[in-house]
Design a protein around this motif. Structure first.
Motif, mmCIF file in Angstrom:
data_model
loop_
_atom_site.group_PDB
_atom_site.id
_atom_site.type_symbol
_atom_site.label_atom_id
_atom_site.label_comp_id
_atom_site.label_asym_id
_atom_site.label_seq_id
_atom_site.Cartn_x
_atom_site.Cartn_y
_atom_site.Cartn_z
ATOM 1 N N GLY A 33 0.820 -1.205 0.000
ATOM 2 C CA GLY A 33 0.000 0.000 0.000
ATOM 3 C C GLY A 33 0.855 1.257 0.000
ATOM 4 N N GLU A 34 0.162 2.359 -0.187
ATOM 5 C CA GLU A 34 0.819 3.668 -0.269
ATOM 6 C C GLU A 34 1.236 4.155 1.114
ATOM 7 N N LYS A 35 2.435 4.681 1.221
ATOM 8 C CA LYS A 35 2.906 5.245 2.489
ATOM 9 C C LYS A 35 2.040 6.414 2.937
ATOM 10 N N SER A 36 1.430 7.106 1.975
ATOM 11 C CA SER A 36 0.623 8.282 2.291
ATOM 12 C C SER A 36 -0.823 7.933 2.681
ATOM 13 N N SER A 37 -1.157 6.641 2.759
ATOM 14 C CA SER A 37 -2.528 6.235 3.108
ATOM 15 C C SER A 37 -2.938 6.798 4.463
ATOM 16 N N LYS A 38 -4.206 7.141 4.570
ATOM 17 C CA LYS A 38 -4.755 7.704 5.809
ATOM 18 C C LYS A 38 -4.770 6.663 6.932
ATOM 19 N N VAL A 73 -5.626 2.412 2.420
ATOM 20 C CA VAL A 73 -5.050 1.672 3.539
ATOM 21 C C VAL A 73 -3.670 1.145 3.141
ATOM 22 N N ARG A 74 -2.792 1.145 4.104
ATOM 23 C CA ARG A 74 -1.480 0.500 3.971
ATOM 24 C C ARG A 74 -1.403 -0.548 5.072
ATOM 25 N N ILE A 75 -0.883 -1.730 4.746
ATOM 26 C CA ILE A 75 -0.736 -2.776 5.748
ATOM 27 C C ILE A 75 0.728 -3.140 5.907
ATOM 28 N N GLU A 76 1.145 -3.266 7.156
ATOM 29 C CA GLU A 76 2.496 -3.711 7.487
ATOM 30 C C GLU A 76 2.377 -5.061 8.172
ATOM 31 N N PHE A 77 3.164 -6.004 7.709
ATOM 32 C CA PHE A 77 3.177 -7.329 8.321
ATOM 33 C C PHE A 77 4.348 -7.407 9.284
ATOM 34 N N LYS A 165 0.567 -4.765 23.621
ATOM 35 C CA LYS A 165 0.113 -5.882 24.478
ATOM 36 C C LYS A 165 -0.328 -7.088 23.642
ATOM 37 N N VAL A 166 0.385 -7.348 22.537
ATOM 38 C CA VAL A 166 0.064 -8.491 21.683
ATOM 39 C C VAL A 166 0.360 -9.770 22.464
ATOM 40 N N ASN A 167 -0.614 -10.674 22.495
ATOM 41 C CA ASN A 167 -0.409 -11.952 23.183
ATOM 42 C C ASN A 167 -0.969 -13.123 22.382
ATOM 43 N N ALA A 168 -1.434 -12.853 21.166
ATOM 44 C CA ALA A 168 -1.985 -13.898 20.304
ATOM 45 C C ALA A 168 -1.868 -13.435 18.860
ATOM 46 N N THR A 169 -2.002 -14.388 17.950
ATOM 47 C CA THR A 169 -1.955 -14.026 16.526
ATOM 48 C C THR A 169 -3.183 -14.571 15.813
ATOM 49 N N PRO A 170 -3.659 -13.875 14.789
ATOM 50 C CA PRO A 170 -3.198 -12.554 14.389
ATOM 51 C C PRO A 170 -3.733 -11.475 15.322
ATOM 52 N N THR A 171 -2.965 -10.436 15.506
ATOM 53 C CA THR A 171 -3.432 -9.232 16.197
ATOM 54 C C THR A 171 -3.338 -8.097 15.191
ATOM 55 N N ILE A 172 -4.440 -7.392 15.039
ATOM 56 C CA ILE A 172 -4.530 -6.304 14.068
ATOM 57 C C ILE A 172 -4.555 -4.972 14.814
ATOM 58 N N ILE A 173 -3.671 -4.085 14.416
ATOM 59 C CA ILE A 173 -3.597 -2.737 14.979
ATOM 60 C C ILE A 173 -3.960 -1.771 13.854
ATOM 61 N N ILE A 174 -4.936 -0.917 14.093
ATOM 62 C CA ILE A 174 -5.353 0.055 13.078
ATOM 63 C C ILE A 174 -5.108 1.458 13.619
ATOM 64 N N ASN A 175 -4.229 2.190 12.936
ATOM 65 C CA ASN A 175 -3.833 3.538 13.386
ATOM 66 C C ASN A 175 -3.496 3.540 14.877
ATOM 67 N N LYS A 190 -16.363 -2.559 8.063
ATOM 68 C CA LYS A 190 -17.213 -1.623 8.789
ATOM 69 C C LYS A 190 -16.361 -0.640 9.620
ATOM 70 N N TYR A 191 -15.342 -1.177 10.255
ATOM 71 C CA TYR A 191 -14.457 -0.362 11.100
ATOM 72 C C TYR A 191 -13.667 0.629 10.242
ATOM 73 N N LEU A 192 -13.132 0.147 9.124
ATOM 74 C CA LEU A 192 -12.320 0.996 8.251
ATOM 75 C C LEU A 192 -13.156 2.094 7.605
ATOM 76 N N GLU A 193 -14.389 1.775 7.210
ATOM 77 C CA GLU A 193 -15.252 2.769 6.574
ATOM 78 C C GLU A 193 -15.512 3.958 7.480
ATOM 79 N N LYS A 194 -15.543 3.719 8.804
ATOM 80 C CA LYS A 194 -15.742 4.809 9.755
ATOM 81 C C LYS A 194 -14.522 5.735 9.823
ATOM 82 N N LEU A 195 -13.357 5.225 9.464
ATOM 83 C CA LEU A 195 -12.131 6.008 9.552
ATOM 84 C C LEU A 195 -11.833 6.818 8.295
ATOM 85 N N ILE A 196 -12.509 6.486 7.207
ATOM 86 C CA ILE A 196 -12.222 7.149 5.924
ATOM 87 C C ILE A 196 -12.930 8.504 5.833
#
Length: 196
Positions: A33-38, A73-77, A165-175, A190-196
């Protein structure tokens, strides 16, 4: 004298920290994804985790099509190995150091073929065979023994625990906030649409 020692101590640790930071910068983060993503998603995953493989199969393709490919959106693994097989696979996924998620996706899609074995040595044999069968071109032993990559993978896990406080996988962090709902595409969308 104590003051001089204190100043030298501070200077040394400042220098050491800058070397560590510089070393980390030399290893590219796997991201799409783009580095400039919101919106930035951080996905803490273990390559032997079935739920993580499920995320890559059932959630990630729609996320990529609807949000990442549109520049929203940009995703980092990030690495969060739960066992030695996952740790070795993470080092392989990071080894080409191109920031590309291709090897990561191959490892997740073929997880059942390589994530097995009753000992670390047997697990390595399965991983090496899988990569060869898939035509993945990496210097296997060199990748597994690369100290900088090893530290990079371990630091991902340490930072995940400390910062999020990651203690399981997958754990997703958004902003920088942990996504606490059930991880399916409907909830994520649904969660992402609220952030756009």
């Amino acid at each position: 004298m104590k003051r001089i020692i204190s100043i030298l101590f501070i200077m040394f640790f400042g220098f050491a920290n800058s070397l560590i930071a510089e070393n980390d910068r030399s290893i590219k983060r796997i991201s799409v994804g783009e580095k400039s993503s919101k919106i930035t998603i951080i996905a803490y995953e273990s390559l032997t985790c079935g739920h993580c493989a499920d995320f890559h199969k059932n959630v990630y393709p729609d996320l990529k099509k609807d949000f990442i490919d549109k520049g929203l959106v940009r995703i980092e693994f990030r690495h969060f190995p739960l066992d030695i097989a996952a740790f070795n696979a993470s080092k392989i996924g990071q080894c080409n150091n191109d920031g590309n998620a291709d090897i990561l996706n191959i490892l997740f899609s073929g997880q059942k073929k390589w994530a097995k074995g009753t000992s670390p040595e047997e697990a390595k044999i399965y991983l090496k065979k899988f990569l060869k069968d898939e035509g993945v071109n990496v210097s296997f032993e060199k990748c597994l023994n690369d100290k900088a990559i090893e530290d990079f993978v371990l630091n991902d896990r340490i930072e995940g625990v400390k910062k999020f406080k990651v203690n399981a996988t997958p754990t997703i962090i958004i902003n920088d906030k942990k996504f606490d709902k059930a991880l399916n595409y409907k909830n994520l969308k649904k969660y992402l649409e609220k952030l756009i």
